[in-house]
Every structure is written in structure tokens, then in C-alpha cells.
Design a protein around this motif. Structure first.
Motif, PDB file in Angstrom:
ATOM      1  N   THR A  23       0.707  -7.555 -23.452  1.00 22.99           N
ATOM      2  CA  THR A  23       0.074  -7.093 -22.510  1.00 22.99           C
ATOM      3  C   THR A  23       1.016  -6.768 -21.218  1.00 22.99           C
ATOM      4  O   THR A  23       1.781  -7.404 -21.079  1.00 22.99           O
ATOM      5  CB  THR A  23      -1.056  -7.927 -22.127  1.00 22.99           C
ATOM      6  N   PHE A  24       0.799  -5.403 -20.732  1.00 22.43           N
ATOM      7  CA  PHE A  24       1.632  -4.869 -19.742  1.00 22.43           C
ATOM      8  C   PHE A  24       0.594  -4.761 -18.447  1.00 22.43           C
ATOM      9  O   PHE A  24      -0.619  -4.303 -18.727  1.00 22.43           O
ATOM     10  CB  PHE A  24       2.050  -3.405 -20.061  1.00 22.43           C
ATOM     11  N   GLU A  25       1.274  -5.120 -17.464  1.00 26.24           N
ATOM     12  CA  GLU A  25       0.117  -4.915 -16.032  1.00 26.24           C
ATOM     13  C   GLU A  25       1.368  -4.383 -15.084  1.00 26.24           C
ATOM     14  O   GLU A  25       2.399  -4.624 -15.193  1.00 26.24           O
ATOM     15  CB  GLU A  25      -0.221  -6.420 -15.681  1.00 26.24           C
ATOM     16  N   ALA A  26       0.616  -3.942 -14.026  1.00 24.43           N
ATOM     17  CA  ALA A  26       1.381  -3.632 -12.720  1.00 24.43           C
ATOM     18  C   ALA A  26       0.472  -3.641 -11.454  1.00 24.43           C
ATOM     19  O   ALA A  26      -0.967  -3.469 -11.549  1.00 24.43           O
ATOM     20  CB  ALA A  26       1.682  -2.115 -12.878  1.00 24.43           C
ATOM     21  N   TRP A  33      -3.812  -2.225  -4.806  1.00 24.69           N
ATOM     22  CA  TRP A  33      -4.284  -1.592  -6.249  1.00 24.69           C
ATOM     23  C   TRP A  33      -3.325  -2.330  -7.454  1.00 24.69           C
ATOM     24  O   TRP A  33      -2.400  -2.929  -7.315  1.00 24.69           O
ATOM     25  CB  TRP A  33      -3.603  -0.165  -6.091  1.00 24.69           C
ATOM     26  N   LYS A  34      -4.312  -2.331  -8.641  1.00 26.37           N
ATOM     27  CA  LYS A  34      -3.577  -2.872  -9.750  1.00 26.37           C
ATOM     28  C   LYS A  34      -4.019  -1.931 -10.928  1.00 26.37           C
ATOM     29  O   LYS A  34      -5.148  -1.409 -11.166  1.00 26.37           O
ATOM     30  CB  LYS A  34      -4.537  -4.270 -10.135  1.00 26.37           C
ATOM     31  N   LEU A  48       0.378   3.929 -12.937  1.00 20.17           N
ATOM     32  CA  LEU A  48       1.293   3.366 -11.902  1.00 20.17           C
ATOM     33  C   LEU A  48       2.099   4.693 -11.148  1.00 20.17           C
ATOM     34  O   LEU A  48       1.757   4.925  -9.986  1.00 20.17           O
ATOM     35  CB  LEU A  48       2.455   2.666 -12.448  1.00 20.17           C
ATOM     36  N   MET A  49       2.375   5.618 -12.135  1.00 22.20           N
ATOM     37  CA  MET A  49       2.798   7.155 -11.458  1.00 22.20           C
ATOM     38  C   MET A  49       1.788   7.940 -10.620  1.00 22.20           C
ATOM     39  O   MET A  49       1.911   8.296  -9.726  1.00 22.20           O
ATOM     40  CB  MET A  49       3.738   7.659 -12.443  1.00 22.20           C
ATOM     41  N   ARG A  58       5.910   3.118  -3.387  1.00 27.70           N
ATOM     42  CA  ARG A  58       7.096   3.350  -4.333  1.00 27.70           C
ATOM     43  C   ARG A  58       7.292   2.085  -5.002  1.00 27.70           C
ATOM     44  O   ARG A  58       8.103   1.744  -5.876  1.00 27.70           O
ATOM     45  CB  ARG A  58       8.350   3.956  -3.657  1.00 27.70           C
ATOM     46  N   GLY A  59       6.921   1.007  -4.483  1.00 30.29           N
ATOM     47  CA  GLY A  59       7.155  -0.410  -4.827  1.00 30.29           C
ATOM     48  C   GLY A  59       6.053  -1.064  -5.711  1.00 30.29           C
ATOM     49  O   GLY A  59       4.997  -1.090  -5.066  1.00 30.29           O
TER      50      GLY A  59
END
Length: 83
Positions: A23-26, A33-34, A48-49, A58-59
Motif C-alpha cells: 500500500t502506498f500513501e503520501a 492534505w493526505k 501528490l503532484m 514541496r515537502g
């Protein structure tokens, strides 16, 4: 006859859990924001972009979660009775 302890060295390896996906998360480091967690890493990167483009943030923290077993070499990847 007295009992003896036998110590042996056994090689182990880590193998992915066969019944689960990665599973990918950001999440943004500048706001709350998630991204929606997904098994598609590229989809999370697009979110994300998109957030970066709209907010100029940007982080980000990226998390990849996978489940694994530690098994003895030569053993099946998913030991019976393992959770």
C-alpha cells in the motif's frame, strides 16, 4: 540420562506475505492534505503532484506498507497457521 540442549544455526529469509498487496500513501508536510491510500504507487504520485501544483507545497512524506514473513530457507513462503 540427562537432557542436552542442542543449538543450531538456521538461515532465515524475509518473504512478502502472499495474500496482501503493498500500500502506498503520501501526506503533505506543510498542511493536513493526505493522498488516498492505494496499491497503485503511480496513482498516489499523481495525487501528490496535483496537490503540489495547486498549493506550491514541496515537502511530502511517502509511506509504503507491505506485510512479510520470516521463514527458514527451504520452507514455504507462507507457513501454515501464520498470521
Amino acid at each position: 540420562m540427562s537432557p542436552r540442549t542442542i543449538i543450531r544455526s538456521v538461515t532465515h529469509r524475509i518473504t512478502p506475505h502472499p495474500d496482501t498487496d503493498v500500500t502506498f500513501e503520501a501526506e503533505c508536510l506543510a498542511c493536513s492534505w493526505k493522498a488516498t491510500p492505494s496499491t497503485d504507487g503511480k496513482a498516489v504520485d499523481v495525487e501528490l503532484m496535483s496537490h503540489a501544483g495547486r498549493s506550491n507545497h514541496r515537502g511530502f512524506r511517502r509511506v509504503v506498507t507491505g506485510f512479510a514473513f520470516v521463514v527458514r530457507d527451504g520452507e514455504d513462503p507462507a507457513p501454515t497457521g501464520a498470521t
